[in-house]
Motif scaffolding. Sequence first.
Motif, PDB file in Angstrom:
ATOM      1  N   THR A  63      -3.075   3.540  -3.032  1.00 10.93           N
ATOM      2  CA  THR A  63      -2.858   2.577  -4.112  1.00 10.93           C
ATOM      3  C   THR A  63      -2.366   1.254  -3.551  1.00 10.93           C
ATOM      4  OG1 THR A  63      -2.278   4.378  -5.626  1.00 10.93           O
ATOM      5  CG2 THR A  63      -1.614   2.151  -6.281  1.00 10.93           C
ATOM      6  N   ALA A  64      -2.952   0.169  -4.038  1.00  8.58           N
ATOM      7  CA  ALA A  64      -2.502  -1.193  -3.719  1.00  8.58           C
ATOM      8  C   ALA A  64      -1.848  -1.750  -4.977  1.00  8.58           C
ATOM      9  CB  ALA A  64      -3.676  -2.064  -3.293  1.00  8.58           C
ATOM     10  N   THR A  65      -0.608  -2.246  -4.838  1.00  6.89           N
ATOM     11  CA  THR A  65       0.148  -2.746  -5.986  1.00  6.89           C
ATOM     12  C   THR A  65       0.546  -4.196  -5.753  1.00  6.89           C
ATOM     13  OG1 THR A  65       1.026  -0.530  -6.356  1.00  6.89           O
ATOM     14  CG2 THR A  65       2.188  -2.353  -7.427  1.00  6.89           C
ATOM     15  N   PRO A 106       4.078  -5.563 -10.639  1.00  9.70           N
ATOM     16  CA  PRO A 106       3.855  -4.159 -10.276  1.00  9.70           C
ATOM     17  C   PRO A 106       2.976  -3.385 -11.257  1.00  9.70           C
ATOM     18  CG  PRO A 106       6.159  -4.734  -9.994  1.00  9.70           C
ATOM     19  CD  PRO A 106       5.494  -5.898 -10.693  1.00  9.70           C
ATOM     20  N   GLY A 107       2.690  -3.955 -12.400  1.00 13.70           N
ATOM     21  CA  GLY A 107       1.776  -3.320 -13.346  1.00 13.70           C
ATOM     22  C   GLY A 107       0.319  -3.518 -12.973  1.00 13.70           C
ATOM     23  N   VAL A 108       0.073  -4.358 -11.970  1.00 14.03           N
ATOM     24  CA  VAL A 108      -1.293  -4.620 -11.514  1.00 14.03           C
ATOM     25  C   VAL A 108      -1.511  -3.829 -10.233  1.00 14.03           C
ATOM     26  CG1 VAL A 108      -2.893  -6.374 -10.662  1.00 14.03           C
ATOM     27  CG2 VAL A 108      -1.342  -6.907 -12.559  1.00 14.03           C
ATOM     28  N   SER A 109      -2.437  -2.870 -10.290  1.00 15.36           N
ATOM     29  CA  SER A 109      -2.703  -2.047  -9.110  1.00 15.36           C
ATOM     30  C   SER A 109      -4.129  -1.524  -9.156  1.00 15.36           C
ATOM     31  CB  SER A 109      -1.713  -0.885  -9.025  1.00 15.36           C
ATOM     32  OG  SER A 109      -1.898   0.001 -10.098  1.00 15.36           O
ATOM     33  N   ALA A 110      -4.571  -0.993  -8.020  1.00 17.46           N
ATOM     34  CA  ALA A 110      -5.884  -0.355  -7.917  1.00 17.46           C
ATOM     35  C   ALA A 110      -5.745   0.808  -6.945  1.00 17.46           C
ATOM     36  CB  ALA A 110      -6.933  -1.341  -7.432  1.00 17.46           C
ATOM     37  N   LEU A 165       0.839  -1.188   0.000  1.00 13.19           N
ATOM     38  CA  LEU A 165       0.000   0.000   0.000  1.00 13.19           C
ATOM     39  C   LEU A 165       0.878   1.243   0.000  1.00 13.19           C
ATOM     40  CD1 LEU A 165      -2.676  -0.890   2.702  1.00 13.19           C
ATOM     41  CD2 LEU A 165      -2.935  -0.977   0.219  1.00 13.19           C
ATOM     42  N   THR A 166       0.478   2.234  -0.772  1.00 14.36           N
ATOM     43  CA  THR A 166       1.129   3.539  -0.745  1.00 14.36           C
ATOM     44  C   THR A 166       0.035   4.596  -0.711  1.00 14.36           C
ATOM     45  OG1 THR A 166       1.226   3.614  -3.170  1.00 14.36           O
ATOM     46  CG2 THR A 166       3.197   2.799  -2.006  1.00 14.36           C
ATOM     47  N   ALA A 167       0.396   5.797  -0.264  1.00 15.19           N
ATOM     48  CA  ALA A 167      -0.558   6.894  -0.218  1.00 15.19           C
ATOM     49  C   ALA A 167       0.144   8.181  -0.611  1.00 15.19           C
ATOM     50  CB  ALA A 167      -1.154   7.026   1.171  1.00 15.19           C
ATOM     51  N   HIS A 168      -0.604   9.027  -1.322  1.00 20.52           N
ATOM     52  CA  HIS A 168      -0.071  10.325  -1.719  1.00 20.52           C
ATOM     53  C   HIS A 168      -1.124  11.394  -1.455  1.00 20.52           C
ATOM     54  CE1 HIS A 168       1.995  13.475  -3.872  1.00 20.52           C
ATOM     55  NE2 HIS A 168       0.869  13.722  -4.517  1.00 20.52           N
TER      56      HIS A 168
END
Length: 168
Positions: free
Chosen positions: A100-102, A107-111, A51-54
């Motif tokens: 974002t969940a990757t 790594p090309g698959v995310s939501a 998970l990442t957040a911006h």
Amino acid sequence: PYGSAYDMGAYEAALDVALSPDRSGSGMSPSTVVYTHTLTNTGGVADTYTLTAHSSRGWAVTLEPATPIVLAMGQSRTITASLSIPASVVSGTVDSLVVTATSASDPGVSASATDTTRSTLPRYQLTVTAPLPEADQAARAVGRDRFQAFVDQVGRQLAAGGRTLSRN
């Protein structure tokens, strides 16, 4: 027709992920606004996600649970994003937080899910009574002292970062 579909081998499984829903909220400065989302492995095999957040305004964000997150095929997990509205943010300021969940496998698959936050003003209430007759100087003096005490209390609470009034 040939070449119109993804070429999947016999031992390959499709990877996919969903993160929803988009949310909106508000909070006073300073405060924390918490958003919940559902992370779902919509692919054909177990996968691990980061998970990442911006924050568009650069505000601090905390994500729970800590990553990486392992999900079996079809499994879901609740995700929380806590956005901290810093002190001195002007009321009406808007932030867009993208979570974002990757996939660790690809790594090309995310939501992603987007949370929109608007800062608001603190709310204060003041009750005013009917004016006193000019001749009642003692009552006017008491009223002035009480009003000054109220104004002083509001000032102390605002200076201390308070959002509500209490008796000190």
